[in-house]
Design a protein around this motif. Structure first.
Motif, short mmCIF file in Angstrom:
data_model
loop_
_atom_site.label_atom_id
_atom_site.label_comp_id
_atom_site.label_asym_id
_atom_site.label_seq_id
_atom_site.Cartn_x
_atom_site.Cartn_y
_atom_site.Cartn_z
N MET A 1 0.86 -1.20 0.00
CA MET A 1 0.00 0.00 0.00
C MET A 1 0.89 1.24 0.00
N ALA A 2 0.61 2.13 -0.93
CA ALA A 2 1.42 3.33 -1.06
C ALA A 2 1.28 4.25 0.15
N GLN A 3 2.38 4.91 0.50
CA GLN A 3 2.35 5.85 1.60
C GLN A 3 2.47 7.27 1.09
N ILE A 4 2.05 8.21 1.92
CA ILE A 4 2.13 9.63 1.58
C ILE A 4 3.55 10.02 1.22
N ARG A 5 4.50 9.44 1.93
CA ARG A 5 5.92 9.69 1.69
C ARG A 5 6.25 9.52 0.20
N GLN A 6 5.67 8.48 -0.41
CA GLN A 6 5.97 8.21 -1.82
C GLN A 6 5.40 9.29 -2.72
N ILE A 7 4.26 9.82 -2.34
CA ILE A 7 3.67 10.89 -3.14
C ILE A 7 4.58 12.12 -3.07
N LEU A 8 5.07 12.42 -1.87
CA LEU A 8 5.95 13.58 -1.72
C LEU A 8 7.25 13.37 -2.50
N GLU A 9 7.71 12.15 -2.54
CA GLU A 9 8.93 11.86 -3.30
C GLU A 9 8.75 12.17 -4.77
N SER A 10 7.58 11.88 -5.29
CA SER A 10 7.42 12.15 -6.73
C SER A 10 7.00 13.59 -7.02
N LYS A 11 6.29 14.24 -6.11
CA LYS A 11 5.89 15.61 -6.42
C LYS A 11 6.81 16.67 -5.84
N GLY A 12 7.57 16.31 -4.85
CA GLY A 12 8.44 17.30 -4.22
C GLY A 12 7.87 17.79 -2.91
N LYS A 13 8.71 18.50 -2.16
CA LYS A 13 8.30 18.92 -0.82
C LYS A 13 8.03 20.42 -0.72
N ASP A 14 7.89 21.07 -1.87
CA ASP A 14 7.59 22.50 -1.83
C ASP A 14 6.25 22.75 -1.17
N VAL A 15 6.23 23.71 -0.24
CA VAL A 15 4.95 24.13 0.32
C VAL A 15 4.95 25.65 0.23
N PHE A 16 3.95 26.19 -0.36
CA PHE A 16 3.87 27.64 -0.45
C PHE A 16 2.99 28.14 0.66
N TRP A 17 3.47 29.17 1.35
CA TRP A 17 2.72 29.64 2.50
C TRP A 17 2.65 31.15 2.56
N VAL A 18 1.74 31.63 3.40
CA VAL A 18 1.58 33.06 3.64
C VAL A 18 1.42 33.24 5.14
N THR A 19 1.37 34.49 5.60
CA THR A 19 1.14 34.75 7.03
C THR A 19 -0.31 35.18 7.19
N PRO A 20 -0.82 35.18 8.42
CA PRO A 20 -2.22 35.58 8.62
C PRO A 20 -2.51 37.02 8.15
N GLU A 21 -1.47 37.84 8.10
CA GLU A 21 -1.67 39.24 7.70
C GLU A 21 -1.61 39.45 6.19
N THR A 22 -1.14 38.44 5.48
CA THR A 22 -1.06 38.57 4.02
C THR A 22 -2.45 38.87 3.47
N SER A 23 -2.54 39.76 2.50
CA SER A 23 -3.86 40.08 1.94
C SER A 23 -4.35 38.92 1.09
N ILE A 24 -5.67 38.84 0.95
CA ILE A 24 -6.28 37.81 0.11
C ILE A 24 -5.74 37.94 -1.30
N GLU A 25 -5.61 39.18 -1.74
CA GLU A 25 -5.12 39.45 -3.09
C GLU A 25 -3.73 38.87 -3.32
N LYS A 26 -2.84 39.07 -2.35
CA LYS A 26 -1.48 38.55 -2.48
C LYS A 26 -1.48 37.02 -2.45
N ALA A 27 -2.33 36.47 -1.59
CA ALA A 27 -2.40 35.01 -1.48
C ALA A 27 -2.88 34.42 -2.81
N LEU A 28 -3.89 35.04 -3.41
CA LEU A 28 -4.40 34.57 -4.70
C LEU A 28 -3.34 34.68 -5.79
N ALA A 29 -2.57 35.77 -5.73
CA ALA A 29 -1.52 35.98 -6.73
C ALA A 29 -0.46 34.89 -6.62
#
Lengths: 145, 149
Positions: B1-29
């Motif tokens: 049975m495949a594990q989440i780890r394997q999915i991350l291995e093929s897609k990569g570990k990039d996570v894009f994030w913002v802070t609570p103060e970031t504007s909706i507009e910037k987050a959408l951009a």
């Protein structure tokens, strides 16, 4: 081999539609009410586009003087990938992944007969995985007694 | 049975994030730029929420005085469901289906190490099946006055 028509048979073939003149506000309200992520845009019986949460999220920031009262035709996607009832679930997954879409209208000849979402596909896949495990357990049980 | 780890291995570990103060507009951009449907909202090392296209679509109508300049904290979702790398693909799919979500952050030892989307899941499920996508390309296209594709 699960086909699109099997999924529609189970989930139903309700299609929520709007016209290209429906306001973004009304479209979003319908999506919230029906708990869905996209609507088929139909003008005088013809499918002319799809309006999804992604269209809204992507295009709102690039339209000057955006207003929720604008008609969805300003944001909708006009090139709509669709599925046919005989299509397999695997094929749907391939189209969804490669074309980056989460919804496929289902067309029979040129008639819109339903909608299939990425969520429907995942749900069905889970159901089949579960059945396979249950079948396997039954098999093991029978052979153990 | 495949594990989440394997999915991350093929897609990569990039996570894009913002802070609570970031504007909706910037987050959408940011989401548009990266071709993603959700961003994690981080307060320092802590995840305070997740902001997705669905949050945007739903809350546009329910928030008084809604505007793109609002901070993402006004529209993000919480609590945030997460998975660990050694959990199964099946568990991930179950959470997505039951909680009606399309993105799940992956945590290991209290740290955010990646994010899995419903598309990543589907892609993994069909990874070893080759499709001639050209044969499957069925689409309708309507003409526009502006000549958009």
């Amino acid at each position: 081999m699960t086909r699109v028509r099997d999924i529609l048979a189970e989930k139903g073939n309700a299609i929520w539609t709007i016209t290209s003149q429906t306001s973004v506000r009304d479209a979003l309200a319908m999506m919230a009410e029906k708990k869905i992520g996209a609507l088929a845009v139909v003008d005088t019986g013809s499918l002319v586009g799809m309006f999804s949460e992604r269209d809204y999220a992507r295009k709102v920031i690039s339209i000057p003087n955006f207003s929720l009262d604008l008609p969805v035709e300003k944001l909708m996607t006009r090139r709509v990938f669709f599925a046919i009832p005989e299509q397999t679930m695997d094929e749907c997954m391939a189209v969804m992944t490669q074309k980056n879409v989460r919804h496929l209208p289902v067309m029979d000849e040129s008639i819109l007969i339903g909608m299939i979402s990425i969520g429907d596909v995942v749900k069905r896949t889970l159901f089949e995985m579960d059945n396979r495990i249950k079948d396997l357990e039954e098999y093991l049980w029978i052979h153990l007694i | 049975m495949a594990q989440i780890r394997q999915i991350l291995e093929s897609k990569g570990k990039d996570v894009f994030w913002v802070t609570p103060e970031t504007s909706i507009e910037k987050a959408l951009a940011l989401m548009a730029e990266k071709g993603i449907g959700a961003v994690v909202v981080m307060q320092g090392e802590t995840i305070s929420g997740i902001f997705s296209e669905r949050d945007f679509a739903r809350k546009t109508l329910t928030i008084d005085g809604f505007q793109l300049a609002l901070p993402v904290s006004a529209v993000m979702s919480k609590p945030v469901y997460f998975v660990k790398p050694d959990q199964s693909l099946e568990e991930c799919m179950t959470i997505m289906t039951e909680k009606h979500i399309r993105h799940i952050p992956v945590m290991e030892a209290g740290k955010l190490i990646g994010i899995v989307s419903i598309r990543d899941v589907i892609k993994y499920l069909i990874a070893d099946k080759n499709f001639e996508i050209l044969e499957l390309e069925r689409f309708v296209s309507s003409q526009t006055q502006e000549g958009l594709p």
